[in-house]
Design an enzyme around this catalytic site. Sequence first.
Site, PDB file in Angstrom:
ATOM      1  N   CYS A   1       0.848  -1.341   0.164  1.00  0.00           N
ATOM      2  CA  CYS A   1       0.040   0.014  -0.027  1.00  0.00           C
ATOM      3  C   CYS A   1       0.804   1.194  -0.064  1.00  0.00           C
ATOM      4  CB  CYS A   1      -1.422  -0.193   1.226  1.00  0.00           C
ATOM      5  SG  CYS A   1      -2.127  -1.255   1.181  1.00  0.00           S
TER       6      CYS A   1
ATOM      7  N   HIS B   1      -2.981   7.375   3.179  1.00  0.00           N
ATOM      8  CA  HIS B   1      -3.437   6.100   2.694  1.00  0.00           C
ATOM      9  C   HIS B   1      -4.795   5.928   3.271  1.00  0.00           C
ATOM     10  CE1 HIS B   1      -3.750   1.949   1.538  1.00  0.00           C
ATOM     11  NE2 HIS B   1      -3.528   1.662   2.726  1.00  0.00           N
TER      12      HIS B   1
ATOM     13  N   ASN C   1     -10.198   0.547   0.709  1.00  0.00           N
ATOM     14  CA  ASN C   1      -8.645   0.325   0.582  1.00  0.00           C
ATOM     15  C   ASN C   1      -8.510   0.022  -0.636  1.00  0.00           C
ATOM     16  OD1 ASN C   1      -5.884  -0.080   0.712  1.00  0.00           O
ATOM     17  ND2 ASN C   1      -5.950  -1.164   2.823  1.00  0.00           N
TER      18      ASN C   1
END
Length: 327
Positions: free
Chosen positions: A112, A253, A283
């Site tokens: 990520c 994020h 996500n």
Amino acid sequence: MRASIWGTGSYLPKKILTNADLEKIVETSDEWISTRTGIKERRIASAEEFSSFMGAKAAEKAIEAAKISKSQVDCIVFSTAAPDYIFPSSAALAQAYLGIKEIPAFDCLAACTGFLYGLSIAKAYVESGMYQCVLVIAADKLSSFVNYQDRNTCVLFGDGGSACIVGHSRPGALEISKVNLGADGKQGDLLRLPAGGSRCPASQDTVQNHQHFITMEGKEVFKHAVRRMEFAAKTCITEAGLQEKDIDWLVPHQANERIIDAIAKRFAVKDSRVFKTLAKYGNTAASSVGIALDELLRTHDIHVAERLLLVAFGGGLSWGAVILQQV
């Protein structure tokens, strides 16, 4: 001369998977998901929308936004944790889809944190003079690796792609002022995809044991995410000779609203300046920060001299922070 972002782009599949949809396939509820994650829905890619495709579509928009031609791109960096294949690289496949000449193209794996790692590589290439116009792509089709019987992970992830063009500083661009990255492989088991690599190749046993799905130690990941992103961000700010009050926008994020809120509280950034896409996209892994940045730039006027702080955390463990400034 510092490297800058000339243009951004993003791509999201049309299919929407809502919390109500998940209620029908796993023991969960909209209230349970919303209160613990802040996510209401996420996008799910079709069989034809693989990571390289989504990344290439985002790249087309970034190239258009940067007002350049494809022929000007002289390197491609593709960050993904869900490549189409182990090889060839998703970067090479995106290159072919875009019809770009035979330039260097390679994948970067930082989960990520991938978009920030890609920016760092592009910044180094441009500022060293090795390349003049780098296409950074981040895309993940994590739905291919989600166990929709595991309510702790299936509610979190969505699919998407993001991209940007990095070149020398020019008026109207976002200068990449400072980068801070880190990793800790000792904690790698906290967030991983157990099988499918050379350590644990695919077999009948790995399939039967559900080892091709994402596994995560949620509480430990939460603690590391907050601590590591805070460290990277504060280090980045200090190394840039700035103070927290000098940051105008926080672009984190999009993993979990509790993580985002915990990070935001540690910095002097107003809630209205913490940019979130989490509720509608979930996500989206490596593409997460890039999608949020692209949407921020499309929906808000960023004034000259304003600074954006990008922060991310992912498997590896990996983390990072980047400061951008409008020029």
